[in-house]
Design a protein around this motif. Structure first.
Motif, PDB file in Angstrom:
ATOM      1  N   GLU A  37      96.676   9.338  66.145  1.00 28.31           N
ATOM      2  CA  GLU A  37      96.425   8.082  65.433  1.00 28.31           C
ATOM      3  C   GLU A  37      97.079   6.913  66.154  1.00 28.31           C
ATOM      4  O   GLU A  37      96.468   5.846  66.309  1.00 28.31           O
ATOM      5  CB  GLU A  37      96.960   8.190  64.009  1.00 28.31           C
ATOM      6  CG  GLU A  37      96.752   6.923  63.190  1.00 28.31           C
ATOM      7  CD  GLU A  37      97.408   7.012  61.823  1.00 28.31           C
ATOM      8  OE1 GLU A  37      97.583   5.952  61.194  1.00 28.31           O
ATOM      9  OE2 GLU A  37      97.758   8.132  61.396  1.00 28.31           O
ATOM     10  N   ARG A  38      98.309   7.123  66.614  1.00 25.74           N
ATOM     11  CA  ARG A  38      99.022   6.045  67.300  1.00 25.74           C
ATOM     12  C   ARG A  38      98.549   5.895  68.748  1.00 25.74           C
ATOM     13  O   ARG A  38      98.408   4.785  69.251  1.00 25.74           O
ATOM     14  CB  ARG A  38     100.526   6.310  67.259  1.00 25.74           C
ATOM     15  CG  ARG A  38     101.109   6.136  65.857  1.00 25.74           C
ATOM     16  CD  ARG A  38     102.552   6.641  65.793  1.00 25.74           C
ATOM     17  NE  ARG A  38     103.122   6.412  64.468  1.00 25.74           N
ATOM     18  CZ  ARG A  38     102.872   7.170  63.415  1.00 25.74           C
ATOM     19  NH1 ARG A  38     102.059   8.207  63.536  1.00 25.74           N
ATOM     20  NH2 ARG A  38     103.421   6.908  62.242  1.00 25.74           N
ATOM     21  N   ALA A  39      98.313   7.003  69.425  1.00 21.34           N
ATOM     22  CA  ALA A  39      97.924   6.944  70.831  1.00 21.34           C
ATOM     23  C   ALA A  39      96.564   6.285  71.020  1.00 21.34           C
ATOM     24  O   ALA A  39      96.336   5.576  71.999  1.00 21.34           O
ATOM     25  CB  ALA A  39      97.915   8.345  71.433  1.00 21.34           C
ATOM     26  N   LYS A  44      93.021   6.222  59.441  1.00 17.59           N
ATOM     27  CA  LYS A  44      93.499   7.478  58.856  1.00 17.59           C
ATOM     28  C   LYS A  44      92.398   8.533  58.830  1.00 17.59           C
ATOM     29  O   LYS A  44      92.608   9.686  59.199  1.00 17.59           O
ATOM     30  CB  LYS A  44      94.000   7.228  57.428  1.00 17.59           C
ATOM     31  CG  LYS A  44      95.277   6.410  57.343  1.00 17.59           C
ATOM     32  CD  LYS A  44      96.438   7.149  57.969  1.00 17.59           C
ATOM     33  CE  LYS A  44      97.712   6.317  57.874  1.00 17.59           C
ATOM     34  NZ  LYS A  44      98.820   6.924  58.619  1.00 17.59           N
ATOM     35  N   SER A  45      91.214   8.139  58.404  1.00 12.80           N
ATOM     36  CA  SER A  45      90.131   9.106  58.318  1.00 12.80           C
ATOM     37  C   SER A  45      89.751   9.636  59.699  1.00 12.80           C
ATOM     38  O   SER A  45      89.461  10.828  59.858  1.00 12.80           O
ATOM     39  CB  SER A  45      88.910   8.496  57.624  1.00 12.80           C
ATOM     40  OG  SER A  45      88.537   7.275  58.228  1.00 12.80           O
ATOM     41  N   MET A  46      89.771   8.779  60.721  1.00 16.46           N
ATOM     42  CA  MET A  46      89.464   9.231  62.082  1.00 16.46           C
ATOM     43  C   MET A  46      90.526  10.202  62.599  1.00 16.46           C
ATOM     44  O   MET A  46      90.212  11.197  63.257  1.00 16.46           O
ATOM     45  CB  MET A  46      89.362   8.029  63.022  1.00 16.46           C
ATOM     46  CG  MET A  46      88.053   7.276  62.934  1.00 16.46           C
ATOM     47  SD  MET A  46      86.659   8.201  63.654  1.00 16.46           S
ATOM     48  CE  MET A  46      87.055   8.086  65.406  1.00 16.46           C
ATOM     49  N   SER A  47      91.800   9.943  62.291  1.00 15.06           N
ATOM     50  CA  SER A  47      92.857  10.819  62.792  1.00 15.06           C
ATOM     51  C   SER A  47      92.753  12.209  62.174  1.00 15.06           C
ATOM     52  O   SER A  47      93.081  13.212  62.826  1.00 15.06           O
ATOM     53  CB  SER A  47      94.233  10.207  62.501  1.00 15.06           C
ATOM     54  OG  SER A  47      94.504  10.156  61.121  1.00 15.06           O
ATOM     55  N   TYR A  48      92.287  12.304  60.929  1.00 13.21           N
ATOM     56  CA  TYR A  48      92.163  13.605  60.280  1.00 13.21           C
ATOM     57  C   TYR A  48      90.967  14.398  60.814  1.00 13.21           C
ATOM     58  O   TYR A  48      90.782  15.569  60.453  1.00 13.21           O
ATOM     59  CB  TYR A  48      92.047  13.434  58.764  1.00 13.21           C
ATOM     60  CG  TYR A  48      93.393  13.211  58.100  1.00 13.21           C
ATOM     61  CD1 TYR A  48      94.293  14.249  57.931  1.00 13.21           C
ATOM     62  CD2 TYR A  48      93.768  11.941  57.655  1.00 13.21           C
ATOM     63  CE1 TYR A  48      95.533  14.044  57.344  1.00 13.21           C
ATOM     64  CE2 TYR A  48      95.002  11.719  57.065  1.00 13.21           C
ATOM     65  CZ  TYR A  48      95.880  12.779  56.908  1.00 13.21           C
ATOM     66  OH  TYR A  48      97.110  12.570  56.325  1.00 13.21           O
ATOM     67  N   LEU A  49      90.170  13.796  61.714  1.00 13.69           N
ATOM     68  CA  LEU A  49      89.093  14.545  62.364  1.00 13.69           C
ATOM     69  C   LEU A  49      89.627  15.669  63.241  1.00 13.69           C
ATOM     70  O   LEU A  49      88.899  16.614  63.561  1.00 13.69           O
ATOM     71  CB  LEU A  49      88.223  13.604  63.204  1.00 13.69           C
ATOM     72  CG  LEU A  49      87.223  12.734  62.450  1.00 13.69           C
ATOM     73  CD1 LEU A  49      86.522  11.782  63.410  1.00 13.69           C
ATOM     74  CD2 LEU A  49      86.210  13.584  61.708  1.00 13.69           C
TER      75      LEU A  49
END
Length: 421
Positions: A37-39, A44-49
Motif C-alpha cells: 500500500e505504501r510502496a 485500502k481496497s487495492m492493497s487487499y488484492l
C-alpha cells in the motif's frame, strides 16, 4: 473399516512442518498488505488484492486438487504443492526489482496467485490427512497441535520479512533476500518429504469403494448411495462455515497493522503478532480442554467468546479495543479443526473430494478482507486515511459471520446426517 496405523507420530511431525510453511506464507501475505500500500500508493481496497490473489486460487484449484490427490496420493501431492509454493516465492524477486511501477505490483499479485495454487494443493492434502489419521472425535485436538505450528509461523513470517523491509517506509530492492531464503527452505522440505516414508491413510468407508471393471476408476454407486457431494447438506453448510471462518480468521491479521497506524501506536507491525499469540495460546489451551469437553461444545464456547470480543472491538476506545484482535485470535484456535471434522464426518469414499470442496471454501480469506477494505473506503468519508472509528465501524462485519458459524455448530452440522446412517 479405517486402516489402522500403528504409529502416526513421525508422519504428523512432517505434516506439522508443512503446516508451518502454510502459516509462514499467509503471515508474509498479511504484512505485504501495508507494505505494498505504501510502496505503490494504493487505496485500502487495492492493497487487499494481495490477499484476494492468494486466496482466489483456492476457488479455482480447490476441486482439481482433490482429483490430483485421488490419482497420486497425499505424499506426492504435498511434494508438488511445495514446489509450486517455492516458485511463487521466487516470482516475488523480479516483481520487487521493478521498483514502484504498477507492473511490479501486478507481478506481486501473480506471484501471490502462484503461491496460492501451491497452498491450495497442500491444504487439500494435509487437512484430511490429519483429520483421518486417528479417531475422528479427536480430530480437532490434532488440528490444534498443527495449528500451533501454523500460527507460530504467522507470527514469525512478518517478523522475518520486517528484518529486510521497513513497514513504515518500505523499499523493495532488498526483497530478493527473504523471498529467496523462503523459496530455498520450502524446496528443501519438498525434497525431504519425497524421500521419507509417509504412509497413505484412508477414511472410514473409503476402502469399500466399488468400481466398474470396464471403466477404470469410475465409481459404481450402491442402491440408495449418494453419488454427489451436494447430497451431503452437512458438508455444504460446513463449507459455507469454513468460507466465513477463514475470512474472519484472516481479517484481524491483515488489518491489525493498519488499525494500529490509524490509532497512532508506536511500532504498528508488532500488533499483527497479538493475533498469532492469541491463536497459539488458544491452541495450547484447546488441547487440554478437549480432554474434558466434546469438540462441538468447545466450538460453541469459542464462538461465544468471539462474539463478545467483536462487540468489545467495536465499542471500546480504540487504544483498548485493538487488543480484542488477540482475543479473536484466541477464539479462532478451535474453529478450523472442529468445523472441518464436523463437515467431513461420515463421507466415506467421498472424503478426498469432500476435502477438496472444503479447501475451495478457503477463498473466504480473499473475499471478506476485500469486502472489509471496500467498507473501510466507504465509511471514511473522504478522509485521506481512515480514522480508528472507521475501522471499528467496518469491524461490524464480524457479527453476522460468527452468528452463522454458531448456527452450524448448534444445528447445521446435523442436517442430513440422519438420512446418511
Amino acid at each position: 473399516m479405517n486402516k489402522k496405523q500403528s504409529n502416526h507420530l513421525f508422519p504428523l511431525l512432517i505434516i506439522g512442518v508443512a503446516f508451518f510453511i502454510i502459516g509462514f506464507g499467509v503471515g508474509i501475505n498479511g504484512i505485504m498488505v501495508p507494505i505494498l500500500e505504501r510502496a505503490f500508493s494504493l487505496s485500502k481496497s487495492m492493497s487487499y488484492l494481495v490477499l484476494t490473489a492468494t486466496f482466489s486460487a483456492f476457488l479455482i484449484f480447490g476441486r482439481p486438487s482433490g482429483i490430483v490427490i485421488q490419482r497420486i496420493g497425499y505424499k506426492r501431492s504435498m511434494v508438488i504443492a511445495l514446489i509450486i509454493m517455492s516458485l511463487g516465492m521466487l516470482l516475488f524477486i523480479p516483481s520487487a526489482k521493478m521498483g514502484t511501477s504498477m507492473q511490479g505490483f501486478y507481478l506481486f499479485l501473480a506471484a501471490s496467485f502462484v503461491g496460492g495454487m501451491g497452498n491450495t494443493l497442500l491444504q487439500a492434502a494435509v487437512n484430511p490427512y490429519v483429520t483421518i489419521c486417528g479417531p475422528i472425535e479427536k480430530a480437532a485436538q490434532r488440528m490444534c497441535v498443527m495449528g500451533i505450528m501454523n500460527k507460530s509461523a504467522w507470527y514469525l513470517g512478518p517478523i522475518f520479512l520486517s528484518l529486510f523491509i521497513d513497514v513504515t517506509n518500505p523499499v523493495l530492492d532488498q526483497a530478493y533476500i527473504p523471498f529467496g531464503i523462503a523459496a530455498g527452505v520450502i524446496t528443501l522440505l519438498a525434497v525431504l518429504i519425497y524421500f521419507i516414508s509417509l504412509p497413505e491413510v484412508k477414511a472410514a468407508g473409503e476402502e469399500e469403494e466399488a468400481q466398474h471393471p470396464d471403466s477404470g476408476n469410475a465409481e459404481v454407486p450402491a442402491s440408495g448411495e449418494k453419488i454427489s457431494l451436494w447430497q451431503y447438506p452437512h458438508l455444504i453448510l460446513g463449507a459455507i462455515a469454513l468460507f466465513i471462518y477463514v475470512g474472519v480468521e484472516t481479517l484481524p491479521m491483515a488489518s491489525a497493522i493498519d488499525f494500529a497506524n490509524a490509532i497512532g501506536l508506536d511500532n504498528p507491525a508488532q500488533y499483527s503478532g497479538i493475533v498469532s499469540i492469541g491463536l497459539v495460546i488458544g491452541y495450547i489451551l484447546s488441547i487440554f480442554l478437549l480432554q474434558v469437553m466434546r469438540q462441538n461444545n468447545a466450538l460453541i464456547l469459542f464462538i461465544l467468546i468471539a462474539l463478545s470480543a467483536s462487540f468489545c472491538l467495536i465499542l471500546l476506545p480504540a487504544r483498548q479495543a485493538i487488543y480484542c484482535l488477540g482475543v479473536l485470535g484466541f477464539s479462532h484456535s478451535l474453529m478450523w479443526g472442529a468445523i472441518w471434522a464436523l463437515a467431513i464426518d461420515k463421507l466415506g469414499k467421498k472424503t478426498k473430494s469432500g476435502a477438496s470442496l472444503l479447501v475451495t471454501a478457503i477463498v473466504g480469506g480473499a473475499i471478506l478482507p476485500l469486502l472489509f477494505g471496500f467498507i473501510l473506503d466507504a465509511v471514511r468519508g473522504g478522509e485521506a486515511s481512515p480514522l480508528p472509528d472507521d475501522f471499528q465501524m467496518a469491524y461490524w462485519i464480524f457479527i453476522p459471520c460468527y452468528l452463522y458459524i454458531l448456527y452450524y455448530a448448534l444445528a447445521g452440522h446435523k442436517v442430513g446426517l440422519a438420512k446418511n446412517k
